[in-house]
Design a protein around this motif. Sequence first.
Motif, PDB file in Angstrom:
ATOM      1  N   ASP A  54      14.204   9.023  -4.609  1.00  0.00           N
ATOM      2  CA  ASP A  54      14.740   8.303  -3.447  1.00  0.00           C
ATOM      3  C   ASP A  54      13.620   7.732  -2.607  1.00  0.00           C
ATOM      4  OD1 ASP A  54      17.308   8.817  -4.191  1.00  0.00           O
ATOM      5  OD2 ASP A  54      17.578  10.525  -2.830  1.00  0.00           O
ATOM      6  N   ASN A  55      12.525   8.550  -2.399  1.00  0.00           N
ATOM      7  CA  ASN A  55      11.375   8.038  -1.643  1.00  0.00           C
ATOM      8  C   ASN A  55      10.793   6.790  -2.318  1.00  0.00           C
ATOM      9  OD1 ASN A  55      10.397  11.463  -1.043  1.00  0.00           O
ATOM     10  ND2 ASN A  55      11.469  10.082   0.350  1.00  0.00           N
ATOM     11  N   LEU A  56      10.663   6.853  -3.641  1.00  0.00           N
ATOM     12  CA  LEU A  56      10.086   5.719  -4.389  1.00  0.00           C
ATOM     13  C   LEU A  56      10.977   4.478  -4.262  1.00  0.00           C
ATOM     14  CD1 LEU A  56       7.964   4.586  -6.312  1.00  0.00           C
ATOM     15  CD2 LEU A  56       9.329   5.469  -8.230  1.00  0.00           C
ATOM     16  N   GLU A  57      12.303   4.657  -4.421  1.00  0.00           N
ATOM     17  CA  GLU A  57      13.211   3.511  -4.357  1.00  0.00           C
ATOM     18  C   GLU A  57      13.240   2.904  -2.961  1.00  0.00           C
ATOM     19  OE1 GLU A  57      16.853   5.108  -5.757  1.00  0.00           O
ATOM     20  OE2 GLU A  57      16.371   4.812  -7.890  1.00  0.00           O
ATOM     21  N   MET A  58      13.203   3.725  -1.926  1.00  0.00           N
ATOM     22  CA  MET A  58      13.188   3.213  -0.560  1.00  0.00           C
ATOM     23  C   MET A  58      11.926   2.411  -0.294  1.00  0.00           C
ATOM     24  SD  MET A  58      15.964   3.889   1.087  1.00  0.00           S
ATOM     25  CE  MET A  58      15.405   3.660   2.775  1.00  0.00           C
ATOM     26  N   VAL A 101       9.116  -3.047   0.105  1.00  0.00           N
ATOM     27  CA  VAL A 101       8.232  -4.118  -0.372  1.00  0.00           C
ATOM     28  C   VAL A 101       9.031  -5.416  -0.526  1.00  0.00           C
ATOM     29  CG1 VAL A 101       6.860  -4.916  -2.325  1.00  0.00           C
ATOM     30  CG2 VAL A 101       6.622  -2.563  -1.500  1.00  0.00           C
ATOM     31  N   LYS A 102      10.218  -5.331  -1.137  1.00  0.00           N
ATOM     32  CA  LYS A 102      11.029  -6.539  -1.331  1.00  0.00           C
ATOM     33  C   LYS A 102      11.451  -7.146   0.004  1.00  0.00           C
ATOM     34  CE  LYS A 102      12.970  -5.236  -5.841  1.00  0.00           C
ATOM     35  NZ  LYS A 102      14.205  -4.903  -6.592  1.00  0.00           N
ATOM     36  N   SER A 103      11.787  -6.270   0.955  1.00  0.00           N
ATOM     37  CA  SER A 103      12.210  -6.765   2.265  1.00  0.00           C
ATOM     38  C   SER A 103      11.059  -7.462   2.988  1.00  0.00           C
ATOM     39  CB  SER A 103      12.731  -5.612   3.107  1.00  0.00           C
ATOM     40  OG  SER A 103      13.061  -6.051   4.394  1.00  0.00           O
ATOM     41  N   SER A 104       9.881  -6.859   2.952  1.00  0.00           N
ATOM     42  CA  SER A 104       8.729  -7.472   3.635  1.00  0.00           C
ATOM     43  C   SER A 104       8.325  -8.788   2.955  1.00  0.00           C
ATOM     44  CB  SER A 104       7.560  -6.501   3.684  1.00  0.00           C
ATOM     45  OG  SER A 104       7.150  -6.154   2.375  1.00  0.00           O
ATOM     46  N   PHE A 105       8.507  -8.853   1.639  1.00  0.00           N
ATOM     47  CA  PHE A 105       8.182 -10.092   0.913  1.00  0.00           C
ATOM     48  C   PHE A 105       9.152 -11.210   1.322  1.00  0.00           C
ATOM     49  CE2 PHE A 105       8.640 -12.884  -2.836  1.00  0.00           C
ATOM     50  CZ  PHE A 105       7.336 -13.342  -2.926  1.00  0.00           C
ATOM     51  N   ALA A 106      10.415 -10.856   1.465  1.00  0.00           N
ATOM     52  CA  ALA A 106      11.407 -11.845   1.888  1.00  0.00           C
ATOM     53  C   ALA A 106      11.111 -12.344   3.302  1.00  0.00           C
ATOM     54  CB  ALA A 106      12.806 -11.241   1.815  1.00  0.00           C
ATOM     55  N   GLN A 107      10.694 -11.416   4.174  1.00  0.00           N
ATOM     56  CA  GLN A 107      10.334 -11.816   5.531  1.00  0.00           C
ATOM     57  C   GLN A 107       9.141 -12.765   5.526  1.00  0.00           C
ATOM     58  OE1 GLN A 107       9.760  -8.111   7.568  1.00  0.00           O
ATOM     59  NE2 GLN A 107      11.966  -7.669   7.734  1.00  0.00           N
ATOM     60  N   LEU A 108       8.175 -12.494   4.635  1.00  0.00           N
ATOM     61  CA  LEU A 108       7.007 -13.363   4.527  1.00  0.00           C
ATOM     62  C   LEU A 108       7.429 -14.764   4.083  1.00  0.00           C
ATOM     63  CD1 LEU A 108       3.994 -13.950   4.500  1.00  0.00           C
ATOM     64  CD2 LEU A 108       3.877 -12.948   2.201  1.00  0.00           C
ATOM     65  N   LYS A 126       0.838  -1.199   0.000  1.00  0.00           N
ATOM     66  CA  LYS A 126       0.000   0.000   0.000  1.00  0.00           C
ATOM     67  C   LYS A 126       0.877   1.254   0.000  1.00  0.00           C
ATOM     68  CE  LYS A 126      -3.989  -2.062   2.334  1.00  0.00           C
ATOM     69  NZ  LYS A 126      -4.827  -2.076   3.561  1.00  0.00           N
ATOM     70  N   ASP A 127       1.958   1.214   0.778  1.00  0.00           N
ATOM     71  CA  ASP A 127       2.871   2.362   0.805  1.00  0.00           C
ATOM     72  C   ASP A 127       3.457   2.611  -0.580  1.00  0.00           C
ATOM     73  OD1 ASP A 127       2.416   2.737   3.457  1.00  0.00           O
ATOM     74  OD2 ASP A 127       4.269   1.737   4.143  1.00  0.00           O
ATOM     75  N   LEU A 128       3.796   1.526  -1.276  1.00  0.00           N
ATOM     76  CA  LEU A 128       4.370   1.672  -2.606  1.00  0.00           C
ATOM     77  C   LEU A 128       3.353   2.290  -3.563  1.00  0.00           C
ATOM     78  CD1 LEU A 128       6.620   1.256  -4.652  1.00  0.00           C
ATOM     79  CD2 LEU A 128       5.773  -1.101  -5.003  1.00  0.00           C
ATOM     80  N   THR A 129       2.107   1.866  -3.456  1.00  0.00           N
ATOM     81  CA  THR A 129       1.071   2.445  -4.327  1.00  0.00           C
ATOM     82  C   THR A 129       0.934   3.947  -4.075  1.00  0.00           C
ATOM     83  OG1 THR A 129      -0.112   0.344  -4.348  1.00  0.00           O
ATOM     84  CG2 THR A 129      -1.355   2.326  -4.986  1.00  0.00           C
ATOM     85  N   ARG A 130       0.945   4.348  -2.792  1.00  0.00           N
ATOM     86  CA  ARG A 130       0.786   5.761  -2.435  1.00  0.00           C
ATOM     87  C   ARG A 130       2.002   6.564  -2.914  1.00  0.00           C
ATOM     88  NH1 ARG A 130       2.549   8.470   1.864  1.00  0.00           N
ATOM     89  NH2 ARG A 130       3.169   6.538   2.928  1.00  0.00           N
ATOM     90  N   ILE A 131       3.210   6.102  -2.657  1.00  0.00           N
ATOM     91  CA  ILE A 131       4.413   6.841  -3.040  1.00  0.00           C
ATOM     92  C   ILE A 131       4.544   6.919  -4.560  1.00  0.00           C
ATOM     93  CG2 ILE A 131       6.951   6.819  -2.964  1.00  0.00           C
ATOM     94  CD1 ILE A 131       5.601   7.699  -0.368  1.00  0.00           C
ATOM     95  N   GLN A 132       4.120   5.842  -5.248  1.00  0.00           N
ATOM     96  CA  GLN A 132       4.178   5.842  -6.712  1.00  0.00           C
ATOM     97  C   GLN A 132       3.295   6.957  -7.269  1.00  0.00           C
ATOM     98  OE1 GLN A 132       5.989   3.524  -8.917  1.00  0.00           O
ATOM     99  NE2 GLN A 132       5.512   5.268 -10.231  1.00  0.00           N
ATOM    100  N   GLN A 133       2.090   7.121  -6.623  1.00  0.00           N
ATOM    101  CA  GLN A 133       1.184   8.178  -7.079  1.00  0.00           C
ATOM    102  C   GLN A 133       1.802   9.559  -6.811  1.00  0.00           C
ATOM    103  OE1 GLN A 133      -1.871   7.767  -8.737  1.00  0.00           O
ATOM    104  NE2 GLN A 133      -1.558   9.973  -9.054  1.00  0.00           N
ATOM    105  N   LEU A 134       2.419   9.718  -5.639  1.00  0.00           N
ATOM    106  CA  LEU A 134       3.046  10.994  -5.306  1.00  0.00           C
ATOM    107  C   LEU A 134       4.225  11.286  -6.233  1.00  0.00           C
ATOM    108  CD1 LEU A 134       3.000  10.838  -1.391  1.00  0.00           C
ATOM    109  CD2 LEU A 134       1.544  12.251  -2.879  1.00  0.00           C
ATOM    110  N   TYR A 135       4.956  10.222  -6.569  1.00  0.00           N
ATOM    111  CA  TYR A 135       6.094  10.406  -7.475  1.00  0.00           C
ATOM    112  C   TYR A 135       5.619  10.817  -8.860  1.00  0.00           C
ATOM    113  CZ  TYR A 135      10.203   9.355 -10.303  1.00  0.00           C
ATOM    114  OH  TYR A 135      11.248   9.429 -11.195  1.00  0.00           O
ATOM    115  N   ASP A 136       4.502  10.181  -9.302  1.00  0.00           N
ATOM    116  CA  ASP A 136       3.952  10.558 -10.604  1.00  0.00           C
ATOM    117  C   ASP A 136       3.476  12.015 -10.600  1.00  0.00           C
ATOM    118  OD1 ASP A 136       4.474   8.035 -11.518  1.00  0.00           O
ATOM    119  OD2 ASP A 136       2.432   7.266 -11.192  1.00  0.00           O
ATOM    120  N   ASP A 137       2.989  12.471  -9.410  1.00  0.00           N
ATOM    121  CA  ASP A 137       2.522  13.861  -9.304  1.00  0.00           C
ATOM    122  C   ASP A 137       3.675  14.811  -8.991  1.00  0.00           C
ATOM    123  OD1 ASP A 137      -0.042  12.979  -9.768  1.00  0.00           O
ATOM    124  OD2 ASP A 137      -0.581  12.852  -7.624  1.00  0.00           O
ATOM    125  N   LYS A 138       4.896  14.262  -8.989  1.00  0.00           N
ATOM    126  CA  LYS A 138       6.107  15.039  -8.735  1.00  0.00           C
ATOM    127  C   LYS A 138       6.146  15.644  -7.335  1.00  0.00           C
ATOM    128  CE  LYS A 138       6.722  16.185 -13.609  1.00  0.00           C
ATOM    129  NZ  LYS A 138       7.670  15.103 -13.807  1.00  0.00           N
TER     130      LYS A 138
END
Length: 368
Positions: A144-148, A153-160, A127-139
Amino acid sequence: MGRKKALMYVVLLIVIALFVFIIVSGNKAKKSEKKDVLIPVSVITAPVVKGSIQEYLTYTGTLEGREQATVMSQTSGVVERVSMNPGQVCKIGQVLGTVENSQQEAGVEQAKAQVMAAETNYEKAQKDLTRIQQLYDDKVATKDNLEMTQLGVKSSFAQLKGAQAGLKVAQKQLDNTYLKATINGRIATKLINVGQTLGPGSPIATLVDDSAFKLKVFVPENNITKVKLKDQVEVTVDAITGKSFKGTIQSVSIAFEGEGNSYPVEIIIQKSGNQDIKAGMFARSTISTLKKDNTMLIPSAAVITNDNQTYVYVVSGNKAVKKQIEIGLKNNENSEVLSGLKSEDKVITTGKDAVSDGTLIQLGDKKS
């Protein structure tokens, strides 16, 4: 006068010596005459005949179930419950006993909680990635925020994935506390009791699939080429008198075992509803191989094999005559003669061990 008496004594001694010599010589002559008297050996014969012969091979072994297995413990612990008895029918996966497993159950619950927490973190990261992606698209958000956020997401997936793997391990450890059947069949032996402490590899029970039985025999190299897959076999069991069972050759090994250059052959015997057959019984197999019709036959009892020679004694007048022969097919009753005999010959069956070439014989059926 004295000389005359002495001469008379000498003459008398000579006469007595001659008399003794004649008697002794006569006795020796009589003994020699007795030695020259030959007593014929009484024998029984059989004619050479034309007929059919079926060769068969006989081998012994011990019956086994179609499948047999020993169930082993995969974990350590104290046996808490046993739910099996010898003779009981069982299916693959059926629980035969349980090892105390409260610790393993707790481990599964803990692993499930870790999976739930990892799933929640992963959902939040998406969900955070979806929100930041929208903010990044809106400039509004930086790259850096998007990449972090993507890394989150990758880290949480690995933990899962790690939590899910941990749950599988915990579940496996719990499953191992349930001692389960590994084949369909019956309980042959129960090897555990409640309160017994087990370790990995401890035997739990032996199982036998008695829907059919397997007989493993060893065939020498000189006969192995005569044995074929799917050949029919007659099987008798020493413990079951008056019955025979049909078997089929299931496998013929391509390599010999042991020092005798013998090849393992497995025969399958269908149970066919007969409850008397059991694993461990001693059995005899009769394998039918080649058959010939209209061939020259003699009783196998007449054949002698010695020093790599095969021969018989035939009747010639009132004497036994040794004849070397070549044998083809044979069984307990008859042997096929490939060469060495004529159709009118008679071979000695009983008494053959008491004669040699040229021995005087008397036919047993002509005794008065």
